[in-house]
Design a protein around this motif. Structure first.
Motif, mmCIF file in Angstrom:
data_model
loop_
_atom_site.group_PDB
_atom_site.id
_atom_site.type_symbol
_atom_site.label_atom_id
_atom_site.label_comp_id
_atom_site.label_asym_id
_atom_site.label_seq_id
_atom_site.Cartn_x
_atom_site.Cartn_y
_atom_site.Cartn_z
ATOM 1 N N SER A 199 19.400 -11.362 13.042
ATOM 2 C CA SER A 199 20.737 -11.878 13.025
ATOM 3 C C SER A 199 20.861 -13.119 12.368
ATOM 4 C CB SER A 199 21.074 -12.126 14.589
ATOM 5 O OG SER A 199 20.143 -13.024 15.045
ATOM 6 N N HIS A 200 19.891 -13.728 12.143
ATOM 7 C CA HIS A 200 19.539 -14.860 11.253
ATOM 8 C C HIS A 200 19.390 -14.736 9.902
ATOM 9 C CE1 HIS A 200 19.738 -17.135 15.198
ATOM 10 N NE2 HIS A 200 20.499 -18.077 14.562
ATOM 11 N N LEU A 201 18.848 -13.512 9.558
ATOM 12 C CA LEU A 201 18.157 -13.399 8.202
ATOM 13 C C LEU A 201 18.662 -12.268 7.590
ATOM 14 C CD1 LEU A 201 14.346 -13.580 8.810
ATOM 15 C CD2 LEU A 201 15.932 -15.634 7.968
ATOM 16 N N VAL A 202 19.856 -11.421 8.308
ATOM 17 C CA VAL A 202 20.532 -10.209 7.588
ATOM 18 C C VAL A 202 21.272 -10.586 6.308
ATOM 19 C CG1 VAL A 202 22.441 -10.611 8.996
ATOM 20 C CG2 VAL A 202 21.706 -8.419 7.977
ATOM 21 N N LEU A 203 21.589 -11.992 6.580
ATOM 22 C CA LEU A 203 22.431 -12.494 5.206
ATOM 23 C C LEU A 203 21.283 -12.697 3.899
ATOM 24 C CD1 LEU A 203 25.082 -14.804 6.884
ATOM 25 C CD2 LEU A 203 25.339 -12.323 6.024
ATOM 26 N N ALA A 204 19.933 -12.553 4.130
ATOM 27 C CA ALA A 204 19.229 -12.831 3.298
ATOM 28 C C ALA A 204 19.097 -11.608 2.090
ATOM 29 C CB ALA A 204 17.709 -13.266 3.902
ATOM 30 N N VAL A 205 19.753 -10.670 2.495
ATOM 31 C CA VAL A 205 19.685 -9.313 1.580
ATOM 32 C C VAL A 205 19.942 -9.921 0.148
ATOM 33 C CG1 VAL A 205 20.632 -7.260 0.810
ATOM 34 C CG2 VAL A 205 20.217 -7.786 3.320
ATOM 35 N N GLY A 206 19.143 -9.331 -1.015
ATOM 36 C CA GLY A 206 19.489 -9.876 -2.295
ATOM 37 C C GLY A 206 18.605 -10.994 -2.588
ATOM 38 N N LYS A 207 17.878 -11.634 -1.495
ATOM 39 C CA LYS A 207 16.836 -12.850 -1.683
ATOM 40 C C LYS A 207 15.500 -12.267 -2.059
ATOM 41 C CE LYS A 207 19.544 -16.414 0.538
ATOM 42 N NZ LYS A 207 19.695 -17.388 -0.815
ATOM 43 N N SER A 208 14.743 -12.859 -2.748
ATOM 44 C CA SER A 208 13.331 -12.582 -2.770
ATOM 45 C C SER A 208 12.483 -12.592 -1.395
ATOM 46 C CB SER A 208 12.443 -13.470 -3.585
ATOM 47 O OG SER A 208 12.195 -14.847 -2.932
ATOM 48 N N PHE A 209 11.491 -11.679 -1.458
ATOM 49 C CA PHE A 209 10.743 -11.785 -0.310
ATOM 50 C C PHE A 209 10.219 -13.103 0.376
ATOM 51 C CE2 PHE A 209 7.291 -10.612 2.560
ATOM 52 C CZ PHE A 209 7.791 -9.583 3.289
ATOM 53 N N ASN A 210 9.766 -13.884 -0.561
ATOM 54 C CA ASN A 210 9.151 -15.029 -0.134
ATOM 55 C C ASN A 210 10.179 -16.071 0.231
ATOM 56 O OD1 ASN A 210 6.555 -14.608 -1.025
ATOM 57 N ND2 ASN A 210 6.809 -15.637 -2.940
ATOM 58 N N GLU A 211 11.492 -16.038 -0.202
ATOM 59 C CA GLU A 211 12.611 -16.735 0.227
ATOM 60 C C GLU A 211 12.854 -16.358 1.643
ATOM 61 O OE1 GLU A 211 15.429 -18.140 -3.127
ATOM 62 O OE2 GLU A 211 15.182 -15.835 -3.048
ATOM 63 N N VAL A 212 12.905 -15.035 2.091
ATOM 64 C CA VAL A 212 13.182 -14.420 3.171
ATOM 65 C C VAL A 212 12.311 -15.126 4.213
ATOM 66 C CG1 VAL A 212 13.311 -12.540 4.691
ATOM 67 C CG2 VAL A 212 14.316 -12.257 2.422
ATOM 68 N N ARG A 264 0.812 -1.251 0.150
ATOM 69 C CA ARG A 264 0.052 0.052 -0.138
ATOM 70 C C ARG A 264 0.922 1.456 -0.056
ATOM 71 N NH1 ARG A 264 -3.267 -0.559 5.092
ATOM 72 N NH2 ARG A 264 -3.843 1.512 4.375
ATOM 73 N N VAL A 265 2.235 1.259 0.197
ATOM 74 C CA VAL A 265 3.121 2.300 0.057
ATOM 75 C C VAL A 265 3.251 2.875 -1.219
ATOM 76 C CG1 VAL A 265 5.614 2.941 0.429
ATOM 77 C CG2 VAL A 265 4.267 1.376 2.114
ATOM 78 N N ASP A 266 3.146 4.344 -1.285
ATOM 79 C CA ASP A 266 2.838 5.026 -2.729
ATOM 80 C C ASP A 266 4.073 6.028 -2.545
ATOM 81 O OD1 ASP A 266 2.088 5.820 -5.163
ATOM 82 O OD2 ASP A 266 0.710 7.354 -4.266
ATOM 83 N N PRO A 267 4.894 6.063 -3.500
ATOM 84 C CA PRO A 267 4.993 5.246 -4.693
ATOM 85 C C PRO A 267 5.404 3.661 -4.249
ATOM 86 C CG PRO A 267 6.933 6.330 -4.633
ATOM 87 C CD PRO A 267 6.244 6.823 -3.453
ATOM 88 N N PRO A 268 5.023 2.702 -5.176
ATOM 89 C CA PRO A 268 5.362 1.239 -4.853
ATOM 90 C C PRO A 268 6.872 0.864 -4.497
ATOM 91 C CG PRO A 268 3.722 1.308 -6.695
ATOM 92 C CD PRO A 268 4.486 2.918 -6.213
ATOM 93 N N MET A 269 7.213 0.066 -3.800
ATOM 94 C CA MET A 269 8.606 -0.072 -3.497
ATOM 95 C C MET A 269 8.909 -1.579 -4.580
ATOM 96 S SD MET A 269 9.083 -0.005 0.390
ATOM 97 C CE MET A 269 7.988 -1.279 1.074
ATOM 98 N N LYS A 270 10.338 -1.583 -4.559
ATOM 99 C CA LYS A 270 10.953 -2.704 -5.372
ATOM 100 C C LYS A 270 11.002 -3.809 -4.239
ATOM 101 C CE LYS A 270 13.772 0.054 -8.580
ATOM 102 N NZ LYS A 270 14.894 0.498 -8.902
ATOM 103 N N GLU A 271 11.147 -4.968 -4.862
ATOM 104 C CA GLU A 271 11.270 -6.055 -3.809
ATOM 105 C C GLU A 271 12.224 -6.205 -3.190
ATOM 106 O OE1 GLU A 271 10.157 -10.764 -3.679
ATOM 107 O OE2 GLU A 271 10.423 -9.913 -5.475
ATOM 108 N N SER A 272 13.487 -5.456 -3.550
ATOM 109 C CA SER A 272 14.757 -5.298 -2.735
ATOM 110 C C SER A 272 14.295 -4.584 -1.511
ATOM 111 C CB SER A 272 15.802 -5.085 -3.811
ATOM 112 O OG SER A 272 15.588 -3.889 -4.435
ATOM 113 N N GLU A 273 13.955 -3.465 -1.801
ATOM 114 C CA GLU A 273 13.581 -2.539 -0.620
ATOM 115 C C GLU A 273 12.440 -3.088 0.387
ATOM 116 O OE1 GLU A 273 13.223 2.234 -2.381
ATOM 117 O OE2 GLU A 273 11.940 0.662 -3.628
ATOM 118 N N MET A 274 11.567 -3.863 -0.198
ATOM 119 C CA MET A 274 10.695 -4.601 0.744
ATOM 120 C C MET A 274 11.460 -5.332 1.743
ATOM 121 S SD MET A 274 7.570 -5.720 -1.415
ATOM 122 C CE MET A 274 6.348 -4.692 -1.768
ATOM 123 N N VAL A 275 12.357 -6.072 1.135
ATOM 124 C CA VAL A 275 13.433 -7.085 1.891
ATOM 125 C C VAL A 275 14.157 -6.075 2.969
ATOM 126 C CG1 VAL A 275 15.391 -8.772 1.938
ATOM 127 C CG2 VAL A 275 13.523 -8.900 0.230
#
Length: 236
Positions: free
Chosen positions: A175-188, A151-162
């Motif tokens: 601490s366990h997911l910080v290395l997930a940067v660059g992965k898709s939101f669903n993967e996170v 719902r954020v305007d303007p829409p965010m890119k998936e990398s920004e969402m992550v």
């Protein structure tokens, strides 16, 4: 005669209701009590609305899942409450359903009541403050968070969402997911679910426990050093 008196007493109690405020009679507790399901109709499993999210989106989802009602207003109205939970269901049961003559009446009332969900404009900062509730799984939290992020305007890119999602996480998950940067939101979200299972099985220790253990260890070490110094002074 006795039965008539008991019947009058029951009618009087029904009119007064519980504590003189609300009726507990079947006809009052069961909204649209005269509606009967069609033969062979199977109640679908609804996604429950609990005041979070866009109301019109929930109405669309509800109507899509209850196609078996054949678009009949009385069936749509009678079973709409099955798609609500929490505060939304409580609010619905307090409404005067006698003023809803058609499905459109109910749908318009529902949309207007939760209109504030459309009027509140979210930004990235507010998303970082959207925390996981104790009652929801990490997967449920991830979907709820993304629903709000959309719902954020303007829409965010998936990398920004992550990036902003990670900022919203409590220290243990972060601490366990910080290395997930660059992965898709669903993967996170999937990885977060694995961390959640690890916490439940005690294979992963929460940040609060680690912090408490560290504080206890530091305190004990300090006391031990103090005892050694004290004994050393005594020797002199």
């Amino acid at each position: 005669m006795f039965r008539k008196v008991k019947s009058l007493e029951q009618s009087f109690r029904d009119m007064r209701g519980l504590g003189g405020q609300v009726s507990v009679a079947y006809k009052d507790l069961c909204l649209f009590s005269d509606v009967q399901l069609s033969a062979g109709f199977k109640m679908p499993k609804f996604d429950l609305y609990d005041v979070h999210g866009v109301p019109i989106a929930h109405l669309r989802e509800f109507c899509s899942k209850i196609r078996g009602a054949g678009g009949k207003d009385e069936l749509l109205m009678a079973y709409f409450s099955q798609s609500l939970s929490g505060s939304a269901l409580e609010s619905y049961t307090r409404q005067d359903h006698r003023r809803w003559y058609t499905w459109d009446d109910l749908a318009q009332a529902f949309t207007c009541h939760f209109q504030y969900n459309l009027e509140v404009i979210l930004d990235q900062l507010s998303l970082t403050k959207l925390k996981k509730m104790h009652s929801e799984s990490f997967r449920e939290y991830g979907f709820r968070w993304r629903e709000q992020a959309a719902r954020v305007d303007p829409p965010m890119k998936e990398s920004e969402m992550v990036d902003y999602f990670l900022q919203a996480l409590e220290p243990t998950y972060f601490s366990h997911l910080v290395l997930a940067v660059g992965k898709s939101f669903n993967e996170v979200v999937k990885m977060g679910g694995m961390v959640e299972e690890g916490l439940k099985s005690n294979k992963i220790m929460s940040y609060s426990v680690i912090k408490a253990n560290h504080s206890g260890y530091s305190g004990q070490r300090g006391r031990n050093n103090w005892e050694k110094e004290k004994r050393g002074c005594g020797d002199n």
